[in-house]
Scaffold this active site. Sequence first.
Site, PDB file in Angstrom:
ATOM      1  N   LYS A 246      40.561  80.152  17.893  1.00 29.25           N
ATOM      2  CA  LYS A 246      39.548  81.327  17.737  1.00 29.25           C
ATOM      3  C   LYS A 246      38.611  80.876  16.539  1.00 29.25           C
ATOM      4  O   LYS A 246      38.715  80.282  15.565  1.00 29.25           O
ATOM      5  CB  LYS A 246      40.108  82.742  17.392  1.00 29.25           C
ATOM      6  CG  LYS A 246      40.814  83.002  16.183  1.00 29.25           C
ATOM      7  CD  LYS A 246      41.708  84.113  16.371  1.00 29.25           C
ATOM      8  CE  LYS A 246      42.437  84.263  15.071  1.00 29.25           C
ATOM      9  NZ  LYS A 246      43.874  85.296  15.204  1.00 29.25           N
TER      10      LYS A 246
ATOM     11  N   ARG B   3      47.341  96.867  15.791  1.00 29.98           N
ATOM     12  CA  ARG B   3      46.096  96.598  16.572  1.00 29.98           C
ATOM     13  C   ARG B   3      45.992  96.516  18.085  1.00 29.98           C
ATOM     14  O   ARG B   3      45.346  97.228  18.673  1.00 29.98           O
ATOM     15  CB  ARG B   3      45.845  94.846  16.086  1.00 29.98           C
ATOM     16  CG  ARG B   3      44.433  94.509  15.782  1.00 29.98           C
ATOM     17  CD  ARG B   3      44.279  93.256  15.118  1.00 29.98           C
ATOM     18  NE  ARG B   3      45.106  92.341  15.527  1.00 29.98           N
ATOM     19  CZ  ARG B   3      45.222  91.075  14.964  1.00 29.98           C
ATOM     20  NH1 ARG B   3      43.991  90.659  14.407  1.00 29.98           N
ATOM     21  NH2 ARG B   3      45.853  89.820  15.499  1.00 29.98           N
TER      22      ARG B   3
ATOM     23  N   TYR C 195      19.050  86.068  -9.334  1.00 25.64           N
ATOM     24  CA  TYR C 195      18.567  87.395  -9.036  1.00 25.64           C
ATOM     25  C   TYR C 195      19.379  88.372  -9.894  1.00 25.64           C
ATOM     26  O   TYR C 195      20.669  88.217 -10.050  1.00 25.64           O
ATOM     27  CB  TYR C 195      19.058  87.675  -7.680  1.00 25.64           C
ATOM     28  CG  TYR C 195      18.103  87.105  -6.548  1.00 25.64           C
ATOM     29  CD1 TYR C 195      16.545  87.167  -6.611  1.00 25.64           C
ATOM     30  CD2 TYR C 195      18.542  86.333  -5.633  1.00 25.64           C
ATOM     31  CE1 TYR C 195      15.554  86.717  -5.660  1.00 25.64           C
ATOM     32  CE2 TYR C 195      17.881  85.704  -4.535  1.00 25.64           C
ATOM     33  CZ  TYR C 195      16.314  85.644  -4.763  1.00 25.64           C
ATOM     34  OH  TYR C 195      15.352  85.292  -4.078  1.00 25.64           O
TER      35      TYR C 195
ATOM     36  N   MET D  99      20.730  82.818  -1.171  1.00 25.33           N
ATOM     37  CA  MET D  99      20.825  82.336   0.379  1.00 25.33           C
ATOM     38  C   MET D  99      20.683  80.910   0.473  1.00 25.33           C
ATOM     39  O   MET D  99      21.793  80.318   1.228  1.00 25.33           O
ATOM     40  CB  MET D  99      19.450  82.956   1.196  1.00 25.33           C
ATOM     41  CG  MET D  99      19.706  82.785   2.748  1.00 25.33           C
ATOM     42  SD  MET D  99      18.430  83.359   3.536  1.00 25.33           S
ATOM     43  CE  MET D  99      18.357  85.075   3.507  1.00 25.33           C
TER      44      MET D  99
END
Length: 380
Positions: free
Chosen positions: A38, A136, A268, A316
């Site tokens: 997955k 789940r 930042y 980023m």
Amino acid sequence: MNTSYRCWAEVDLDALRGNLAWIRHRVGPKVKILTVVKADAYGHGLKQIAALLMQSGTDIFGVANLAEASAIRRVGKGWPVLMLGALLPDEMETAVKDHVRATISSLDEATALSRVATRLQKIASVHVKVDTGMGRLGARPKDALELIRSTAQLPGLAIDGLYTHYASAEDDAAFSKAQAEGFEGVINAVTKAGIQIPLIHANNSAALLHQPETTFNLVRPGLLVYGILPEGQRADVAALRKFFHPALSWKCRVGFVKEIRKGDSLSYGRTFVAPRKMKVATLTAGYGDGYLRAGSNRAEVLIQGRRCKVLGRVTMDQTLVDVTKLDNVAAGEEAVLIGSQHGETISAAELAQWCGTIPWEILTAITYRVPRLYRGSQAS
Ligand SMILES: *Cc1c(COP(=O)(O)O)cnc(C)c1O
């Protein structure tokens, strides 16, 4: 590897093959292996990994959605695919047509799937799930026999498997034992009722290592296939580490190098202020590549085989690291985010720790922007 990429992952297919071989050795020739692929094969690239696993002895694939199932079909036909999540009502038709085995938790789901299969004049194979404590999916152990009985009566369905999932196999022996007992109770009741179910399974990677008594006739490893051990509070797995080789390395480049003065701030939010004169490299990777911002001021990378700490916030597309102790660092040079360089190694587990997360999230966070390059004897 000769590359002009800014940020890329290298996947060692020989390592993957070796990891699967160890799992095969561990469970023996009679037990089937469902390899969990997955989330783009845990970030390694589903197409290439599925092809490699098909050639290396996987019996079944485990996926999280129908797109993953059909990607596997495009690589090779004939391998059973089990959808580990719940099928949505509007996905049932596609699943039946594509022969994707469904996970069934309730009679409502089974009935809906039976209607679709009957309408399409097909037989849908299903695996009934028992919720022994993960919370789940699955029926409660006390309701499981009834669900199996009723499902077995429904037209268009064939029960191919019965399974459960551990919540804390790497950490909690007592809870795992209780889960195992709940599941075994269901298996016994099913056997007593004279119902035959071909595949019985419970073990993910951690349980494969810590709960060998619940191997049954199929195991469901994910992380281990990719060469990473699920570390936890239970029994030391360090002795096993030599048998597994992480398949994925993750790299970027030095884009710029400069000196900063004492008191200069970086990135930042100005969360890093230089305590002294330093040399800083700007790397060509950031959270846009999946290098988690949580590693700001904590994570380390390798340059010239030396550990260099991340300074200030990861941005980023760029990340700053301390290269004060290195000579001659130059633009273009390789930096390792996960993997080895000159004998020094940063593992996915270590990066996960710096980021306050787990290796599964580190791997699946690596974004589409990062090309996966394959090496090893099956690379194409
Ligand atoms: C993801 C998943 C696995 C594989 O888990 P690992 O810890 O990576 O081995 C096995 N079974 C189910 C149901 C899963 O969702």
